[in-house]
Motif scaffolding. Structure first.
Motif, mmCIF file in Angstrom:
data_model
loop_
_atom_site.group_PDB
_atom_site.id
_atom_site.type_symbol
_atom_site.label_atom_id
_atom_site.label_comp_id
_atom_site.label_asym_id
_atom_site.label_seq_id
_atom_site.Cartn_x
_atom_site.Cartn_y
_atom_site.Cartn_z
ATOM 1 N N ASP A 167 0.925 -1.251 0.067
ATOM 2 C CA ASP A 167 0.087 -0.116 -0.170
ATOM 3 C C ASP A 167 0.858 1.266 -0.005
ATOM 4 O OD1 ASP A 167 -2.707 1.128 2.063
ATOM 5 O OD2 ASP A 167 -2.405 0.950 -0.190
ATOM 6 N N VAL A 168 1.980 1.121 0.747
ATOM 7 C CA VAL A 168 2.705 2.355 1.057
ATOM 8 C C VAL A 168 3.231 2.805 -0.369
ATOM 9 C CG1 VAL A 168 5.202 3.472 1.733
ATOM 10 C CG2 VAL A 168 3.434 2.255 3.390
ATOM 11 N N PHE A 169 3.789 1.837 -1.213
ATOM 12 C CA PHE A 169 4.610 2.074 -2.456
ATOM 13 C C PHE A 169 3.844 2.152 -3.691
ATOM 14 C CE2 PHE A 169 8.529 2.305 -0.403
ATOM 15 C CZ PHE A 169 9.064 1.162 0.451
ATOM 16 N N SER A 170 2.499 1.880 -3.433
ATOM 17 C CA SER A 170 1.615 2.298 -4.506
ATOM 18 C C SER A 170 0.735 3.366 -4.280
ATOM 19 C CB SER A 170 0.546 0.881 -4.496
ATOM 20 O OG SER A 170 -0.291 0.885 -3.729
ATOM 21 N N ALA A 178 0.387 6.019 -9.943
ATOM 22 C CA ALA A 178 -0.180 5.510 -8.784
ATOM 23 C C ALA A 178 -0.651 4.243 -9.323
ATOM 24 C CB ALA A 178 -0.975 6.497 -7.950
ATOM 25 N N ALA A 179 -0.800 3.524 -8.432
ATOM 26 C CA ALA A 179 -1.530 1.833 -8.734
ATOM 27 C C ALA A 179 -3.169 2.479 -8.778
ATOM 28 C CB ALA A 179 -1.444 1.174 -7.481
ATOM 29 N N PRO A 180 -4.039 1.709 -9.356
ATOM 30 C CA PRO A 180 -5.283 2.057 -9.756
ATOM 31 C C PRO A 180 -5.922 2.059 -8.380
ATOM 32 C CG PRO A 180 -4.764 -0.221 -11.034
ATOM 33 C CD PRO A 180 -3.517 0.486 -10.400
ATOM 34 N N TYR A 181 -5.854 1.277 -7.595
ATOM 35 C CA TYR A 181 -6.516 1.228 -6.298
ATOM 36 C C TYR A 181 -5.625 0.670 -5.297
ATOM 37 C CZ TYR A 181 -10.079 0.985 -2.816
ATOM 38 O OH TYR A 181 -10.797 0.927 -1.610
ATOM 39 N N SER A 182 -5.620 1.656 -4.076
ATOM 40 C CA SER A 182 -5.055 1.133 -2.810
ATOM 41 C C SER A 182 -6.036 1.640 -1.625
ATOM 42 C CB SER A 182 -3.716 1.789 -2.477
ATOM 43 O OG SER A 182 -3.946 2.795 -1.911
ATOM 44 N N ILE A 183 -6.167 0.540 -0.712
ATOM 45 C CA ILE A 183 -6.966 0.543 0.165
ATOM 46 C C ILE A 183 -7.039 2.061 1.067
ATOM 47 C CG2 ILE A 183 -7.319 -1.796 0.842
ATOM 48 C CD1 ILE A 183 -5.534 -1.593 2.980
ATOM 49 N N SER A 184 -5.790 2.773 1.019
ATOM 50 C CA SER A 184 -5.814 3.838 1.827
ATOM 51 C C SER A 184 -5.784 5.101 0.871
ATOM 52 C CB SER A 184 -4.801 3.756 2.645
ATOM 53 O OG SER A 184 -3.326 3.537 1.923
ATOM 54 N N ARG A 185 -6.342 4.879 -0.522
ATOM 55 C CA ARG A 185 -5.922 5.924 -1.335
ATOM 56 C C ARG A 185 -6.802 7.252 -0.974
ATOM 57 N NH1 ARG A 185 -4.947 5.923 -6.895
ATOM 58 N NH2 ARG A 185 -4.821 8.164 -7.695
ATOM 59 N N ILE A 211 -15.517 4.304 3.269
ATOM 60 C CA ILE A 211 -14.340 3.064 3.364
ATOM 61 C C ILE A 211 -14.224 2.938 4.819
ATOM 62 C CG2 ILE A 211 -12.005 2.973 2.729
ATOM 63 C CD1 ILE A 211 -12.412 4.587 0.265
ATOM 64 N N SER A 212 -14.299 3.927 5.501
ATOM 65 C CA SER A 212 -13.815 3.803 6.877
ATOM 66 C C SER A 212 -14.779 3.213 7.606
ATOM 67 C CB SER A 212 -13.650 5.162 7.584
ATOM 68 O OG SER A 212 -12.827 5.719 7.099
ATOM 69 N N SER A 213 -16.110 3.490 7.121
ATOM 70 C CA SER A 213 -17.161 2.930 7.831
ATOM 71 C C SER A 213 -17.273 1.179 7.533
ATOM 72 C CB SER A 213 -18.665 3.241 7.547
ATOM 73 O OG SER A 213 -18.683 4.717 7.785
ATOM 74 N N ALA A 214 -17.024 1.012 6.234
ATOM 75 C CA ALA A 214 -17.104 -0.418 5.827
ATOM 76 C C ALA A 214 -15.995 -1.192 6.546
ATOM 77 C CB ALA A 214 -16.794 -0.370 4.318
ATOM 78 N N CYS A 215 -14.859 -0.507 6.751
ATOM 79 C CA CYS A 215 -13.825 -1.303 7.278
ATOM 80 C C CYS A 215 -14.273 -1.462 8.828
ATOM 81 C CB CYS A 215 -12.509 -0.259 7.528
ATOM 82 S SG CYS A 215 -11.592 -0.224 5.876
ATOM 83 N N VAL A 216 -14.692 -0.826 9.473
ATOM 84 C CA VAL A 216 -15.259 -1.084 10.914
ATOM 85 C C VAL A 216 -16.214 -2.114 10.686
ATOM 86 C CG1 VAL A 216 -16.390 -0.273 12.943
ATOM 87 C CG2 VAL A 216 -14.954 1.390 11.847
ATOM 88 N N ALA A 217 -17.201 -2.136 9.984
ATOM 89 C CA ALA A 217 -18.110 -3.225 9.795
ATOM 90 C C ALA A 217 -17.500 -4.558 9.492
ATOM 91 C CB ALA A 217 -19.277 -2.840 8.592
ATOM 92 N N ALA A 218 -16.438 -4.367 8.619
ATOM 93 C CA ALA A 218 -15.908 -5.739 8.144
ATOM 94 C C ALA A 218 -14.817 -6.229 9.499
ATOM 95 C CB ALA A 218 -14.661 -5.541 7.330
ATOM 96 N N ALA A 219 -14.328 -5.384 10.304
ATOM 97 C CA ALA A 219 -13.746 -6.064 11.552
ATOM 98 C C ALA A 219 -14.731 -6.437 12.701
ATOM 99 C CB ALA A 219 -12.951 -4.661 12.212
#
Lengths: 231, 228
Positions: A167-170, A178-185, A211-219
């Motif tokens: 993620d850092v390097f993309s 930049a990479a087309p998508y990264s989780i923290s983009r 994105i943040s809400s989806a991450c909390v839900a996934a966790a």
């Protein structure tokens, strides 16, 4: 004593947690921001110095939250399931776990943001703070998801580190393209803008919130599945 | 074969009081082992069945690797089963073979969390906790974290958490490993007292030498339970 307080205390009592919370933000923001900028330019990226410092705070929060999320999920699985079976149920155990983990993510983000503020000024401090917190929340989910699948500390922490490094390097500004998508983009976009003195528009904030809400839900779902009965 | 749902027996039903508290009927369980694409299926349980009634102290014995802990975990709900039925009461206590505890939490904090899970509050929770600390003689360690405890003391906590709410059915998986001789004897006294009070107790043991302390004994052999 609430369950959330107990689980938070459980994590904070590990000396390694306190070391992570203090040392990592300092290393990332103070020592590595300059290197991050040089590396980006070597890859053809265009990361400016102030943006590199802001991003370093985000990465610091992400690294700490991801590590804590992994250990919260992997090390307590058996005891959490026993507690759920005793009558609390997986949803309530998971709710306490996610609350404790969010609290730790908040602490990680505050430590990283505080280091950033102390090191450099930030043109839009509240925007930067929100974006750093988003980094922490996103990587908390990464850590929890890895921890719910991988119980070995070595393999799991390597998996979290692998996702982090990719993620850092993309990320934006790190290469010519930049990479087309990264989780923290989206978090990176907001943080770079804040560091460069630009405000982000409403659409960026909405995307970041989703994105943040989806991450909390996934966790949360990961914690529920880990604590549920198998009968 | 699809697993039958585990039914819970209503503790208030009069018929239940006179009959089995725990019924395990024809449970099958296999594990897959090996690398992906070359996995093989290892059948552990091949129709295991047993019952435990109120006021009974039933043993489950068998060789190492016979599936005793697997069956116990299926009964409790920690493991799924491939087929068969498990009927158990709502109020059960489970003492796993290896302590499932949080290393960084204290003995007291463990009691608080489990008291909440069992629905115990205030004085009831405190009295139960204090009674168990006294019976198992580890009150000195109430403010110690689990990581600071010896193996035997961890096992005392492991057992005490299963007894905190005085369950209808107590499931013990080799509960005395790590106990010194005095605590081992005290464990049997505690268990016998509760059996006389009507608690149904199933204990997994690999030691046939304890058979004299038990009522009925099942031996798990070739994946099935046989009364011995």
């Amino acid at each position: 004593m609430t369950r959330t307080a107990a689980f938070t205390r459980e994590q904070l009592r590990a000396p390694f947690t306190l070391v992570l919370l203090v040392i990592v933000p300092v290393i990332f923001v103070v020592a590595s921001a300059g290197v991050l900028g040089d590396f980006a330019r070597a890859q053809g990226g265009s990361l400016a110095a102030d943006a590199a410092s802001s991003l370093a705070a985000g990465w610091a929060a992400a690294f700490v939250a991801g590590t804590l999320g992994f250990f919260a999920a992997s090390s307590s699985r058996g005891a959490d399931r026993r507690l759920a079976l005793a009558g609390l149920g997986p949803a309530r155990v998971a709710a306490s776990r996610i609350s404790a983990s969010m609290l730790l993510a908040l602490i990680a983000a505050a430590a990283a943001f505080g280091t950033l503020l102390a090191r450099t000024g930030v043109a839009h401090p509240w925007h930067a703070a929100a974006a750093v917190l988003a980094y922490a929340v996103i990587y908390l989910a990464v850590g929890v998801l890895v921890g719910s699948l991988v119980s070995s500390p070595l393999e799991g922490s390597l998996a979290v580190a692998f996702v982090f490094l990719l993620d850092v390097f993309s990320g934006p500004g790190m290469a010519a393209q930049a990479a087309p998508y990264s989780i923290s983009r989206k978090a990176a976009d907001v943080l770079i803008a804040a560091g460069s003195g630009n405000a982000s528009d409403a659409a960026d904030w909405v995307k970041l919130a989703v994105i943040s809400s989806a991450c909390v839900a996934a966790a949360f779902v990961a914690f529920v599945l880990a604590a549920r009965s198998r009968s | 074969m699809s697993p039958t749902s585990a039914a819970t027996l209503a503790p208030s039903d009069p018929a239940v009081e006179a009959s089995a508290v725990l019924r395990v009927i024809d449970v099958h369980k296999a594990f897959r082992t090996g690398v992906p694409l070359r996995r093989r299926r290892v059948q552990i349980l091949r129709g295991a069945s047993l019952t435990v009634s109120s006021g009974e102290f039933v043993g489950l014995v068998g060789e190492n690797g016979s599936g005793k802990s697997t069956l116990m975990q299926i009964i409790v709900g920690l493991l799924g089963r491939d087929s068969g039925t498990v009927q158990r009461p709502d109020r059960l206590g489970y003492c796993p073979q290896y302590p499932l505890l949080w290393d960084k939490l204290t003995v007291k904090e463990h009691f608080e969390l489990f008291a909440e899970a069992y629905g115990l509050a205030g004085k009831d929770a405190a009295d139960s906790r204090d009674g168990l600390l006294e019976e198992l003689q580890f009150a000195t360690y109430v403010d110690y974290r689990v990581e600071q405890l010896s193996g035997g003391t961890r096992q005392k906590l492991n057992l005490a958490l299963a007894l905190l709410h005085e369950p209808q059915l107590l499931l013990l998986d080799e509960p005395y490993s790590g106990f010194d001789w005095e605590t081992y004897l005290r464990f049997w006294e505690m268990a016998e007292r509760r059996r006389r009070d009507g608690m149904a107790i199933l204990v997994v043991s690999h030691l046939l030498a304890e058979r004299d302390r038990l009522g009925r004994v099942y031996e798990l052999r070739d994946g099935r339970c046989e009364l011995v």
